[in-house]
Design a protein around this motif. Structure first.
Motif, PDB file in Angstrom:
ATOM      1  N   ASP E  50       0.814  -1.229   0.000  1.00 60.32           N
ATOM      2  CA  ASP E  50       0.000   0.000   0.000  1.00 60.32           C
ATOM      3  C   ASP E  50       0.840   1.268   0.000  1.00 60.32           C
ATOM      4  OD1 ASP E  50       1.026  -0.655   2.431  1.00 60.32           O
ATOM      5  OD2 ASP E  50      -0.589   0.331   3.546  1.00 60.32           O
ATOM      6  N   GLN E  51       2.118   1.117  -0.252  1.00 58.70           N
ATOM      7  CA  GLN E  51       2.985   2.295  -0.278  1.00 58.70           C
ATOM      8  C   GLN E  51       3.728   2.377  -1.609  1.00 58.70           C
ATOM      9  OE1 GLN E  51       5.513   2.702   3.103  1.00 58.70           O
ATOM     10  NE2 GLN E  51       3.780   2.765   4.531  1.00 58.70           N
ATOM     11  N   VAL E  52       4.305   3.563  -1.841  1.00 64.80           N
ATOM     12  CA  VAL E  52       5.209   3.693  -2.971  1.00 64.80           C
ATOM     13  C   VAL E  52       6.578   3.208  -2.517  1.00 64.80           C
ATOM     14  CG1 VAL E  52       6.338   5.297  -4.537  1.00 64.80           C
ATOM     15  CG2 VAL E  52       3.933   5.648  -3.932  1.00 64.80           C
ATOM     16  N   ASN E  53       7.123   2.199  -3.205  1.00 63.72           N
ATOM     17  CA  ASN E  53       8.439   1.658  -2.854  1.00 63.72           C
ATOM     18  C   ASN E  53       9.451   2.106  -3.900  1.00 63.72           C
ATOM     19  OD1 ASN E  53       7.703  -0.499  -0.642  1.00 63.72           O
ATOM     20  ND2 ASN E  53       6.197  -0.714  -2.302  1.00 63.72           N
ATOM     21  N   TRP E  54      10.329   3.030  -3.488  1.00 65.05           N
ATOM     22  CA  TRP E  54      11.346   3.507  -4.436  1.00 65.05           C
ATOM     23  C   TRP E  54      12.684   2.875  -4.086  1.00 65.05           C
ATOM     24  CZ3 TRP E  54      13.670   9.097  -4.306  1.00 65.05           C
ATOM     25  CH2 TRP E  54      14.678   9.195  -5.288  1.00 65.05           C
ATOM     26  N   ILE E  55      13.158   1.987  -4.937  1.00 67.52           N
ATOM     27  CA  ILE E  55      14.459   1.358  -4.719  1.00 67.52           C
ATOM     28  C   ILE E  55      15.463   1.969  -5.685  1.00 67.52           C
ATOM     29  CG2 ILE E  55      15.751  -0.816  -4.803  1.00 67.52           C
ATOM     30  CD1 ILE E  55      13.093  -2.241  -4.236  1.00 67.52           C
ATOM     31  N   ASN E  56      16.515   2.552  -5.103  1.00 69.88           N
ATOM     32  CA  ASN E  56      17.542   3.184  -5.918  1.00 69.88           C
ATOM     33  C   ASN E  56      18.823   2.378  -5.836  1.00 69.88           C
ATOM     34  OD1 ASN E  56      18.636   5.322  -7.531  1.00 69.88           O
ATOM     35  ND2 ASN E  56      19.800   5.925  -5.710  1.00 69.88           N
ATOM     36  N   VAL E  57      19.401   2.054  -7.017  1.00 68.35           N
ATOM     37  CA  VAL E  57      20.650   1.290  -7.070  1.00 68.35           C
ATOM     38  C   VAL E  57      21.744   2.182  -7.632  1.00 68.35           C
ATOM     39  CG1 VAL E  57      21.744  -0.817  -7.931  1.00 68.35           C
ATOM     40  CG2 VAL E  57      19.271  -0.766  -7.522  1.00 68.35           C
ATOM     41  N   ASP E  58      22.774   2.436  -6.813  1.00 70.57           N
ATOM     42  CA  ASP E  58      23.919   3.233  -7.280  1.00 70.57           C
ATOM     43  C   ASP E  58      25.049   2.295  -7.650  1.00 70.57           C
ATOM     44  OD1 ASP E  58      22.995   5.810  -7.245  1.00 70.57           O
ATOM     45  OD2 ASP E  58      23.558   6.187  -5.160  1.00 70.57           O
ATOM     46  N   GLY E  59      25.384   2.214  -8.915  1.00 73.17           N
ATOM     47  CA  GLY E  59      26.461   1.309  -9.347  1.00 73.17           C
ATOM     48  C   GLY E  59      25.867   0.048  -9.938  1.00 73.17           C
ATOM     49  N   LEU E  60      26.419  -0.384 -11.057  1.00 74.50           N
ATOM     50  CA  LEU E  60      25.807  -1.492 -11.795  1.00 74.50           C
ATOM     51  C   LEU E  60      26.746  -2.681 -11.937  1.00 74.50           C
ATOM     52  CD1 LEU E  60      24.368   0.703 -14.654  1.00 74.50           C
ATOM     53  CD2 LEU E  60      23.161  -0.106 -12.640  1.00 74.50           C
ATOM     54  N   HIS E  61      27.879  -2.654 -11.228  1.00 70.34           N
ATOM     55  CA  HIS E  61      28.886  -3.662 -11.508  1.00 70.34           C
ATOM     56  C   HIS E  61      28.689  -4.947 -10.715  1.00 70.34           C
ATOM     57  CE1 HIS E  61      29.972  -0.338  -8.943  1.00 70.34           C
ATOM     58  NE2 HIS E  61      30.513  -1.207  -8.158  1.00 70.34           N
ATOM     59  N   GLU E  62      27.822  -4.950  -9.718  1.00 70.11           N
ATOM     60  CA  GLU E  62      27.595  -6.199  -8.994  1.00 70.11           C
ATOM     61  C   GLU E  62      26.338  -6.843  -9.549  1.00 70.11           C
ATOM     62  OE1 GLU E  62      27.587  -6.812  -4.466  1.00 70.11           O
ATOM     63  OE2 GLU E  62      29.150  -5.337  -4.844  1.00 70.11           O
ATOM     64  N   GLN E  63      26.545  -7.705 -10.499  1.00 71.98           N
ATOM     65  CA  GLN E  63      25.409  -8.240 -11.235  1.00 71.98           C
ATOM     66  C   GLN E  63      24.464  -9.045 -10.333  1.00 71.98           C
ATOM     67  OE1 GLN E  63      26.351 -10.121 -14.900  1.00 71.98           O
ATOM     68  NE2 GLN E  63      27.028  -8.189 -15.759  1.00 71.98           N
ATOM     69  N   SER E  64      24.997  -9.657  -9.296  1.00 69.28           N
ATOM     70  CA  SER E  64      24.150 -10.519  -8.451  1.00 69.28           C
ATOM     71  C   SER E  64      22.962  -9.727  -7.896  1.00 69.28           C
ATOM     72  CB  SER E  64      24.986 -11.104  -7.311  1.00 69.28           C
ATOM     73  OG  SER E  64      25.446 -10.058  -6.475  1.00 69.28           O
ATOM     74  N   ILE E  65      23.214  -8.471  -7.507  1.00 68.63           N
ATOM     75  CA  ILE E  65      22.140  -7.642  -6.952  1.00 68.63           C
ATOM     76  C   ILE E  65      21.051  -7.431  -7.994  1.00 68.63           C
ATOM     77  CG2 ILE E  65      21.592  -5.297  -6.208  1.00 68.63           C
ATOM     78  CD1 ILE E  65      24.344  -5.268  -4.854  1.00 68.63           C
ATOM     79  N   ILE E  66      21.505  -7.087  -9.213  1.00 63.95           N
ATOM     80  CA  ILE E  66      20.522  -6.798 -10.246  1.00 63.95           C
ATOM     81  C   ILE E  66      19.778  -8.064 -10.647  1.00 63.95           C
ATOM     82  CG2 ILE E  66      20.341  -6.051 -12.645  1.00 63.95           C
ATOM     83  CD1 ILE E  66      22.876  -4.175 -11.594  1.00 63.95           C
ATOM     84  N   VAL E  67      20.509  -9.192 -10.650  1.00 63.49           N
ATOM     85  CA  VAL E  67      19.844 -10.459 -10.958  1.00 63.49           C
ATOM     86  C   VAL E  67      18.749 -10.746  -9.934  1.00 63.49           C
ATOM     87  CG1 VAL E  67      20.166 -12.960 -11.079  1.00 63.49           C
ATOM     88  CG2 VAL E  67      21.790 -11.423 -12.219  1.00 63.49           C
TER      89      VAL E  67
END
Lengths: 342, 342, 342, 342, 342
Positions: E50-67
């Motif tokens: 029921d809320q707005v969830n804003w997830i911000n990712v700084d840096g793209l080199h750790e692929q595991s997080i993005i996966v």
């Protein structure tokens, strides 16, 4: 609500300290009333349903006035932002009104075109107009409304809007005429004496045309949108009038393009004439040099101090050398004539 | 109602003092009548329902005539404004008629194309034509109607309109041919002797092309609109004829573009030839200078007055110097030949 | 009815005195017949319903023939006008037939592309082709029809039209190849020795490209219209073939654009190379002048006749001056080397 | 049937004498088989309905093979012609398959981009690929299919097509990078030492860009067509993948435009720098000439042999003249400094 | 799944060794929470419906997080590829979210515009933002959310997206202003002293404009797509806000075009001024040469050593020669004045 304005300098205008002037003209076929310089609340309370209410705001720096108008007429926050910031001409439709913003050209000073942003909010029975500064081209027209000449009084707010835009666009012709005269002046100079200054003047005219284009192209698109309006704020019978203004803007753009082409042509002539003059200078240098450098060599020979130079002892040596040189000169001149260097 | 006209000079034409001439030609397959120079009221009273009524107005400065015609045919105020002011070619649909305005080209004088605005109002059984000045290209065609050659007499007012526009567009070919001949003349000159004057002539042709483009592009769009006409003022069988005129205008525009490209090519050749001549001049200067400047230095040496210059005392000093210099000259000429400077 | 033809010279072709040649080829899967050089009335009487009737007209100056064909096939007066006058490539739909006109390229003579207009009228069971002059590229193809190789005999008139257009378009490749070779020849010359003549050759190639463009762009549009044909004159199965010809024309236009860009590049190189040579010439002049002009001044000093010039009396005066000058020369050469003028 | 091929040399490729190599890879999620270099009839007999059958043909000169494939897969004669001749990238829909042809870039040799045409025929359960020569960039990808890494094995022939096109387009980046490096190399040179050779290198890069554009623009249009495919040969889930390749091509075109602008900028700098150097050279010449030519004149005066020249007799004549000349030189240098010629 | 990335260097960014920073802000009208630098699994487990969830990712080199994020939010493999590689601005619709990627401009360093790619994934109740590096322009705005000023807290994730894009676009104005100032600086210099360096500066500004255009044009198209969004991820009431950002981008592009024209004008002035100076230098050379070269010849004559030169013996010889030369000089100066060379 008013907080969001563009931060960049090119995009937002510093508030000035002139007073904001409010004026309301109300009319229908029978009645006419004008009130100037009264507080915004009082003005709002005087609005009449069965009349055209034209509220004109001169100066945009007193936000409280615009906020109050905004609250009464339910103006969208983005619309208010557009009125207050320097925006390209556009038309935007809202549920309760149409929003139009465009540029009012004043004059050309130092090859810079002075303009002012003017915005309109057109509702069913009202028209709001927002100008940056005092002074417009509507004076004569206000008299007409008062004296009921023309057909304005018998028509709605949409026709009023048309008349105002028409007056503004008419003024574009004046400015464009001025540019046309500048081009003619420069043209004469370029044909007579093409200097760097003339070239810079051409560039300045090009700059003016760039700025005019910036005002006119989006205006055309905005007016095109108006002529296809289906929101009902513009009555069917008035559409044709906006089509007429649209035609004028298309005509203006057409003239603009012509001026652009003429200016490019002037640049070409300027460059070509300069080159031709350079060629002429070079020819003079070459003619003088090629005639006298060999002669100087010849007289140099007989200036040498060798003990044994039999020619120097001849009685006819001097006249023979002089005549030989005359023949050389004569031959060279004929050669240059043949080469069309004179 | 007539009051609203554009104030700017580029946009409105000063009234002249020529007389306005009215002429009406009425015809159908059987009958033909022509009345010239009669009062406007009488003319209106003579209109016949079952015939094609072609009313031609030469001269636009007597507004009363146009107002009366306007009242009878119910012409829109904006339409009358468009007839009276200098307007781009366009087609506009009204409930009771079609309005067409275009340019009639006359000739090229001093590299300026003379033209006249001609406007048509096409109704079910009438055609109004408004010309700025007396004199048109319809003379021969008027005879044809009278003598009933061609198919005009058996057809409606829309076919009449087609014929008139076709005659006007045909005349464009004459003007464009003239421009084509100007280009050929200039081309010859540019190849032979490229001067600044030639360059300015190219620019003048470019100007003509700019003005022709201004007349032709909107005409194409206007005619395109006519060929898609669904108002019924143009009969289905006549649409193809307007399509044919449209094709001619497209062809004219195509020739215009070709001329534009040819003119640009001429400019390039002009500049290049001028540069090549400059190079030639520079080469002559350089050859003469590089040959004689060193030689002048050598003879200068032996012109010095030093007491102790043993060479000066040698019996063979003078001939040796002369031969050395001849060798230098010979070497240089070989070098220039090698460098292809001759 | 034939009376209406464009009056302007650029638009209408003078009749020549060659004989008009008529030829009819009739075929279906089983039968084949060819009749050449027979009167038009006889020819018309031989038309067969169940076969493809291809009537080819070589020469357009005998209007009576075309009028008779026009009457029999019910050809529209505007269509006949288009056949007789020089028209841009186009496709036009009529109730009983399709009309196609295009250019048949012949060859490049003196940098002018020779072409001929060819027009087709495609009906359900006939194809009319009108050529300006005798001689075409269909000879081999006529043999094929006769010998029944290929699939022509089993198909309708639309496939015949496709084959003829395809042959014409194939011939464009030959002409474009020739232009391509011209560009390569000029390119070599420009790299080797850029003269004004080379530059004019580039301009001539540009002219050829302009004329090719004039033929190809409207042809593309016309073919695009054919591939979207819904009149039924072209069968569904044949549409793809016209699409293929359309692809070829698009490819040709693409090559044309490439050639245009290459030509522009050549012009840039030409100008740049000429400028570079000019620079080289100027450097030689400057090097020679800056070395010898100061030296000439020095020897001039010691050529003065002042009574009191102590240097002149010195025994070592002359050698010292000579050595000083050698040093000056050496220094200057080093300076020029440093400046990369050699 | 194979007879119809374009006659022009620019349009058709001469057959080479390399052997044609056939290869078939068949797979589904469970099974995988590869057969290379087997006769075409045997190959056709091995086709399996429930698998993806990828037939790759290396070399196009043995028409019998292509004819047999054509008969089995019912390939249209125009399609076969397109495979065999040099065609622009395009996508064409047929009833039983999709046809795609594009260019596979190899490398830049002598400023010419080497490429090869590759054509695909995508059916429900098969993909035919036709390459001009042996050797492609699919080696690694073939291993992947075999080893079942990636998602290829679980998907249909359309995904296979996507992967192959993606690999080809990826290779474009390599070529474009090479062009980018060439631009950087030339840029450095132009800033350091702008010679005619540098200028020609810029032109060569422009040529490369022209050829790349010729490959990329139609490829973009073809891919755009694929992403809107409604024939069902490409499954809905795969459309997005083709959209991704389309995005890459748009990106490539964008880089191409940037490179084009950079190259134009380099040309401008080159020309400007050359002009500036020319100016510098001219200034040196002018400075030297304007200083020494007047001085040489002065010393020339006192080199005259008149009997009555009182200055020559003065004891201080020589030093005075020398000092006067020094003053002249000093004044001129100050003037040039003031004019900023140093 | 992550394996497929573009191989070419221009297309893929090498991983850096900065740490990847995760941050989540959750809010609705009542509640607010912020969590920074927590593991990705924990973060996912905290998501609230029921809320707005804003997830911000700084840096793209750790692929595991993005996966991991990709698996939870069901991100398409092509989308992840687009986040990780350097992609043009675009909007793409997916079933469960909207994907937007654009450039965040930082500043101009050494005439290169520094930028960073930022990508957004907008779902019904979440917004993911992916930045290449730490540091953005959202700091102040984060405070606003926290302090609940403005209307953010009362609206959904789409409004949050609008605010973030608006902030990014606002920053473009700053960069463009900087370019505008550079143009003004160069303009002054060009009018004062046009050197090669000034010309190269103009070219550098042109480069900047090219790179800005590359970022802005696709951004405009992407935003235009957003304003026509019909997927429902953007609420009807928010569409107008995206329209406003779109207007700003159109305005930016318009300014860009203006700057481009101004820069071209500057180039023209630069070239013209340089040419004019060249002409001036040439004139000085020509004046000096044409005055003194003939004089030097005259004095050379009387420096000859002929035994019989009667003039040399005359008492008035010397003064007469001097006076004659003065007259020659005077005549020449008058001629040059007449030719306007001074």
């Amino acid at each position: 609500m008013m907080a969001k304005t563009k931060p960049s300098s090119s995009h937002y205008r510093a508030p000035s300290d002139q007073k904001v002037i409010l004026e309301m003209i109300q009319y229908n076929e029978r009645d006419y009333a004008m009130q100037a310089d009264i507080p915004v609340d009082e003005l709002i309370s005087h609005l009449k349903k069965d009349q055209v209410n034209w509220i004109n705001v001169d100066g945009l720096h007193e936000q409280s006035i615009i906020v109050k108008l905004g609250q009464h007429f339910n103006l969208h926050s983005l619309l208010i932002e557009d009125i207050l910031s320097d925006h390209q001409p556009k038309v935007e439709e809202f549920d309760e009104y149409l929003f139009i913003t465009l540029k009012m050209l004043h004059s050309i000073k130092n090859n810079k075109i002075e303009y002012e942003q003017i915005s309109f909010v057109l509702g069913k029975d009202f028209l709001l107009s927002f100008q940056e500064k005092e002074g417009d081209y509507f004076g004569e027209f206000r008299q007409r409304i008062k004296q009921s000449t023309g057909r304005v009084r018998s028509r709605k707010a949409d026709y009023l809007l048309y008349r105002l835009i028409d007056i503004i666009v008419d003024n574009y012709y004046t400015v464009l005429d001025e540019v046309g005269q500048q081009i003619e002046t420069v043209e004469e100079e370029v044909y007579k004496n093409p200097t760097v200054k003339e070239f810079q003047n051409i560039q300045k005219i090009k700059k003016e045309l760039i700025y005019l284009r910036k005002a006119l192209y989006p205006l055309r698109d905005a007016l095109s949108k108006l002529t296809k309006d289906e929101t009902g704020f513009i009555e069917q019978a008035s559409i044709r009038y906006f089509g007429d203004v649209y035609d004028h803007v298309v005509h203006l753009i057409d003239s603009l393009d012509t001026y652009k082409d003429l200016t490019s042509g002037l640049m070409d002539i300027h460059i070509n004439t300069m080159n031709a003059r350079m060629n002429e200078v070079m020819k003079v240098l070459t003619v003088i040099s090629t005639i006298f450098i060999p002669l100087t060599f010849i007289v140099g020979i007989y200036g040498m101090n060798f003990d044994f130079m039999p020619e120097l002892r001849l009685e006819w040596g001097y006249p023979i050398v002089m005549i030989s040189m005359a023949i050389v000169v004569f031959g060279m001149i004929r050669y240059f004539k043949y080469k069309k260097w004179f």
